[in-house]
Scaffold this active site. Sequence first.
Site, PDB file in Angstrom:
ATOM      1  N   CYS A 412       0.934  -0.955  -0.354  1.00 23.53           N
ATOM      2  CA  CYS A 412       0.072  -0.186  -0.139  1.00 23.53           C
ATOM      3  C   CYS A 412       0.835   1.267   0.058  1.00 23.53           C
ATOM      4  CB  CYS A 412      -0.767   0.338   0.997  1.00 23.53           C
ATOM      5  SG  CYS A 412      -1.722   1.229   0.903  1.00 23.53           S
ATOM      6  N   HIS A 454      -9.225  -3.996  -3.576  1.00 21.08           N
ATOM      7  CA  HIS A 454      -8.304  -2.993  -2.256  1.00 21.08           C
ATOM      8  C   HIS A 454      -8.822  -1.403  -2.792  1.00 21.08           C
ATOM      9  CE1 HIS A 454      -3.912  -2.086  -1.226  1.00 21.08           C
ATOM     10  NE2 HIS A 454      -4.211  -0.931  -1.730  1.00 21.08           N
ATOM     11  N   GLU A 455      -8.016  -1.001  -3.772  1.00 17.78           N
ATOM     12  CA  GLU A 455      -8.972   0.765  -3.548  1.00 17.78           C
ATOM     13  C   GLU A 455     -10.348   0.513  -3.663  1.00 17.78           C
ATOM     14  OE1 GLU A 455      -6.580   2.817  -4.096  1.00 17.78           O
ATOM     15  OE2 GLU A 455      -5.131   1.007  -5.145  1.00 17.78           O
ATOM     16  N   HIS A 458     -10.181   1.464  -0.058  1.00 11.65           N
ATOM     17  CA  HIS A 458      -9.584   2.631   0.127  1.00 11.65           C
ATOM     18  C   HIS A 458     -10.812   3.303   0.307  1.00 11.65           C
ATOM     19  CE1 HIS A 458      -5.575   2.990   1.347  1.00 11.65           C
ATOM     20  NE2 HIS A 458      -5.230   2.179  -0.034  1.00 11.65           N
TER      21      HIS A 458
END
Length: 490
Positions: A412, A454-455, A458
């Site tokens: 990350c 993953h994004e 976020h």
Amino acid sequence: MESGGRGRFAAELTRWRTVRGLSKRALAARLSIDASYVSHLEAGRERGSSALARSVDAELDAGGALWRAWQSTGDSLVSASELSESSGGAGLVVLEDEAALAFDGSRYHLRMRRLLRNDGTEPITRYLVRIAVDRYPDDPERSNALYRRTPLTWEELAFEARCGDEPMDWTVKHDRDAVKEVWIQFCNPTRRFPLYPGQSAEITYSYRVGADKWGRWFQRAVRLPTQRLSVQLVFPVGTGPTVWGTETSLSADSVPLRTPPRRTEQDDRTVFTWTTLDPPLHARFRLEWRLETGPDMKENVPVSTLSASQSMANAGVVQDGDPVLARPARPFDLPGEADEAQRVVGELLDVIERVRRLHTFGKGMGIAAPQIGIDRRAALVLPPDAGAEPLVLLNARIEESSAELDEQFEGCLSFFDVRGRVPRPLSIVVAHTELDGTTRLSRFSLGAARLVAHEVDHLDGVLYRERMRPGVLPIPVEEYRGTGTRWKYS
């Protein structure tokens, strides 16, 4: 079987894929989408986004045939808000874009002239201008340290704008250490002069930057339909200037300019001019120079050794512990906030350019708006294939996840000193919004699914540590052996 524009795009896609000898699965792998989505596109059940259409055209080397077929779709004509950097009105066209930079030995003086035409249906009352400096473009840590010590100020810029002979008011939109954004208004204290549909207007704006804050480069980004773009660079003869340039698009790495800058001598000045007609949207033209004498001579200043996380911080990535990373990001109200969404995407692209100089991302990479301190629901994902176009995700959320998981290492940008093993679904379906407000469903598999998930995390205020199995901890990046390689799937 459908007829009309959508049927034409589907037919062209099938034809070009066949001509290039690719299966649906092979094309999908290159585009980092699911093979079933290619089937939907070719059957006319889905039309895809404009970004996907441009990416497919580039991948199949169709010379614009696929892009034109996609544009012919009645409900998919590209809107001005999608093409504009944030023009303040739909249908704005740049007839002439002239940029001039002159170096006087200590300062760079810049003057931009644009001849605009309103081809839309609403009056245009403002125009967005962006000023970005980078003293050391090949050394982000050093540049960021410079601007933290001595930020660029409006006083030193001495910014001015005019529409014809009329002075234009302007208001600051963003004021950062090395980046400024300003709305120049079609008004002043004595009158208003909006650009009405069918009308044209010439605007000019100027500013200056000291050589201590400006690097050896000048870049023009094509964010609106443009008919003619020209750049002029002027240096004192005694500096011995040499100039060259490159062109970059979202779907291709930089290549030399198709025509070289033309050099002339005018009294005590050396002048370089370069012009192109009908430049492609989203292209970036970058002119660079070397001076035999002057402030841009190579400096032998040592650069301190930084950790991976410190390097990312200096490149503009918010680091672990910042509250913006721990809360859900605010969605965009589209199409009403299309201009704001495009601005955020532009800022993400700028940070990606800096970050990619610092590390080899063999697995691909992504970045979300909270990671650059912007509390909005936008993210970009770059597949590992060289030249692949970034995937833009607005208001993304995961609608469906496969039951089958696998566990692999992730990194990350917001805590890049470690790597952690993270379980992720092998396939996900993501709902995301186009600039026109249309909601799309896209399926991603394997590595692409991991990058996207993953994004999206976020955007939900979740870091990958929260996805790791209990008792499993990240390892120092020095112990990780997978840098520069792709994830492995059986």
